[in-house]
Design an enzyme around this catalytic site. Structure first.
Site, PDB file in Angstrom:
ATOM      1  N   LYS A   2       0.832  -1.194   0.000  1.00 30.16           N
ATOM      2  CA  LYS A   2       0.000   0.000   0.000  1.00 30.16           C
ATOM      3  C   LYS A   2       0.869   1.246   0.000  1.00 30.16           C
ATOM      4  CE  LYS A   2      -3.969   1.819   2.655  1.00 30.16           C
ATOM      5  NZ  LYS A   2      -4.892   1.485   3.770  1.00 30.16           N
ATOM      6  N   SER A  12      -9.688   1.191   2.908  1.00 28.84           N
ATOM      7  CA  SER A  12      -8.919   2.123   2.117  1.00 28.84           C
ATOM      8  C   SER A  12      -7.851   1.434   1.273  1.00 28.84           C
ATOM      9  CB  SER A  12      -8.234   3.131   3.055  1.00 28.84           C
ATOM     10  OG  SER A  12      -7.296   2.478   3.903  1.00 28.84           O
ATOM     11  N   SER A  61     -10.076  -1.396   6.767  1.00 28.83           N
ATOM     12  CA  SER A  61      -9.424  -1.175   5.477  1.00 28.83           C
ATOM     13  C   SER A  61      -8.589  -2.321   4.942  1.00 28.83           C
ATOM     14  CB  SER A  61      -8.564   0.094   5.545  1.00 28.83           C
ATOM     15  OG  SER A  61      -9.376   1.219   5.748  1.00 28.83           O
TER      16      SER A  61
END
Length: 466
Positions: free
Chosen positions: A82, A155, A179
């Site tokens: 990420k 997310s 997330s």
């Protein structure tokens, strides 16, 4: 040999083929880079592809293996992370146009550990702005590979999409309100949110420091366990990373579920969800019983207050994390993240302290419950495979908001570990998942339970057609 394309091999599976020198790490890395070039033009899961350094890491893995140097199951395997995990010399944008040119001087501890384990870093994956709920208006969100009308999760959207689409063999995401679990569920992959403190957060851009969890997204519980085994453990650069020994998560995962006590609150977990989610959960419970687990009816602590406490608690911590740029550069922020920070900055000390006390009490109640059982089972959301259109309106409806968050953010407030497992599909073709929750620092039980479930089901082996 496998009966599916190389890019859909499991992480451990492709690792064994590389480490036995049936395949070369360079060959596999080139295959993945070519697939990213051809497929991700429509999926938008990568922010930055690190092709040159990835091929260098792959060549080093091949040299090490030729010399008899073995580093474990990730050696030579292409993964991605990420884009809030810092990588020295490579930009890390945090999902924010404001940080589009940010190049860290140091590397996040978890990324360093991937490198030390011989993994190949393909690049950085897209996410929502600052790891909150929405992508910045100037950024194209990743597309769910199961259908462009389906939500790709938040997310860690790029992590879920890339792993499901066969663009990496596993990835790292973060979870502050759901997330890791949302994108894992939405994209039909396996996500493991560790206990808070199990994994160092050094070098990770904060959303809310006391609730941020870094963990793996993979195609199976075993693969997630392999990734967690590498990134977990104490870190002198993060004093909140607990100095507990890291188990071999793969060693005990084949012990099965016979005799394990799995708690189920029918009202909270079964009755309060939509029909498709309920059907999946009921089938999961039946499967667990067939595997020898003992399903015990329990009364889970009320999560409603925790759900509504989460946003202001998160907002206060997010305001601290963004103090250098907000409100001074407010115009660079999207409305979602700016609204969260405004909420945090508006809280009184008295209200904040009351929420902290409620949070501590809630954690204590969950600790007490989990001391009496081995695992808890719950949905990930109350809604099966949400569409993009559905997600555009959920924030405006208090009931929908509660249904999205009641199974996720409470376990970020409490810090307990969870594993998300695919378990079915909606009529529209979107994946549906459930989660196990374990006592603090018992991620080994999650890997064990996930492995057992995935031995008798094939949901995690189904892949989108791309």
């Amino acid at each position: 040999m496998t009966d599916h394309p190389l890019h859909f091999d499991g992480l451990i599976e492709v690792g064994r083929r590389i480490q036995s020198r049936e395949l070369s790490a360079v060959e596999v890395t080139r295959t993945m880079l070519e697939r990213i070039d051809s497929v991700d033009t429509t999926l938008n899961s990568f922010v930055t592809v690190m092709a040159d350094s990835a091929l260098e890491q792959a060549a080093q893995a091949d040299r090490d293996l030729a010399a008899g140097i073995h580093k474990g199951p990730l050696q030579g395997v292409p993964v991605a992370v990420k884009d809030l995990l810092w990588t020295a010399g490579t930009r890390t944008t945090h999902g924010m146009p404001l940080h589009r040119d940010h190049v860290p001087r140091e590397t996040a501890s978890v990324v360093t550990r991937l490198d030390q384990a011989g993994a190949v870093l393909l690049g950085k994956l897209q996410q929502t702005e600052g790891a909150f709920a929405d992508h910045h208006p100037d950024i194209t969100p990743p597309t769910n590979p199961w259908g462009e009308a389906l939500w790709s999760g938040a997310s860690s959207s790029g992590s879920g999409v890339a792993t499901a689409a066969g663009l990496c063999f596993g990835s790292l995401g973060t979870d502050t309100g759901g997330s890791i679990r949302f994108p894992s569920a939405a994209n039909g992959v396996t996500g493991l949110k560790p206990s808070w403190g199990r994994v160092s957060r050094h070098g990770a851009f904060e959303l809310a420091a006391s609730m941020d969890h870094i963990g793996p997204i993979a195609r199976s519980a075993a693969d997630a366990g392999a990734l967690l085994g590498v990134i977990a453990g104490a870190d002198e650069r993060d004093p909140t990373a607990v100095p507990l020994a890291v188990p071999d998560y793969l060693a005990g995962m084949t012990r099965g579920l016979k005799g394990l006590r799995i708690g189920l609150d029918p009202h909270w977990a079964i009755e309060a969800v939509d029909n498709e989610t309920r059907g999946v959960l009921e089938q999961v419970v039946s499967t667990l019983g067939q595997l020898g687990a003992v399903i015990e009816e329990i009364d889970f602590p009320d999560t409603q207050q925790a759900v509504f406490d989460w946003a202001p608690l998160c907002g206060v911590e997010t305001a601290v994390a963004h103090a250098e740029t907000f409100p001074s550069q407010r115009e660079a922020y999207g409305p979602g993240l700016a609204g969260l920070i405004d909420l945090g900055r508006a809280q009184s000390a008295m209200d904040h302290q009351q929420r902290l006390l409620r949070r501590a009490e809630f954690k204590g109640r969950v600790d007490r419950l989990l001391a009496s059982i081995d695992l808890l089972i719950a949905p990930v959301t109350a809604y099966a495979a949400p569409s993009m259109a559905f997600m555009e309106k959920f924030g405006e409806d208090e009931a929908l908001f509660s249904g999205m968050l009641r199974y996720t953010c409470p376990f970020d407030l409490s810090g307990h570990p969870t594993i998300t497992l695919p378990a079915g599909f909606s009529q529209q073709g979107g994946p549906i998942a459930f989660q196990f929750i374990a006592p603090m620092f018992n991620e080994a039980m999650l890997v064990r339970a996930g492995w057992a479930f995935q031995q008798v089901t094939d949901w995690h082996r189904r892949h989108p057609e791309l």
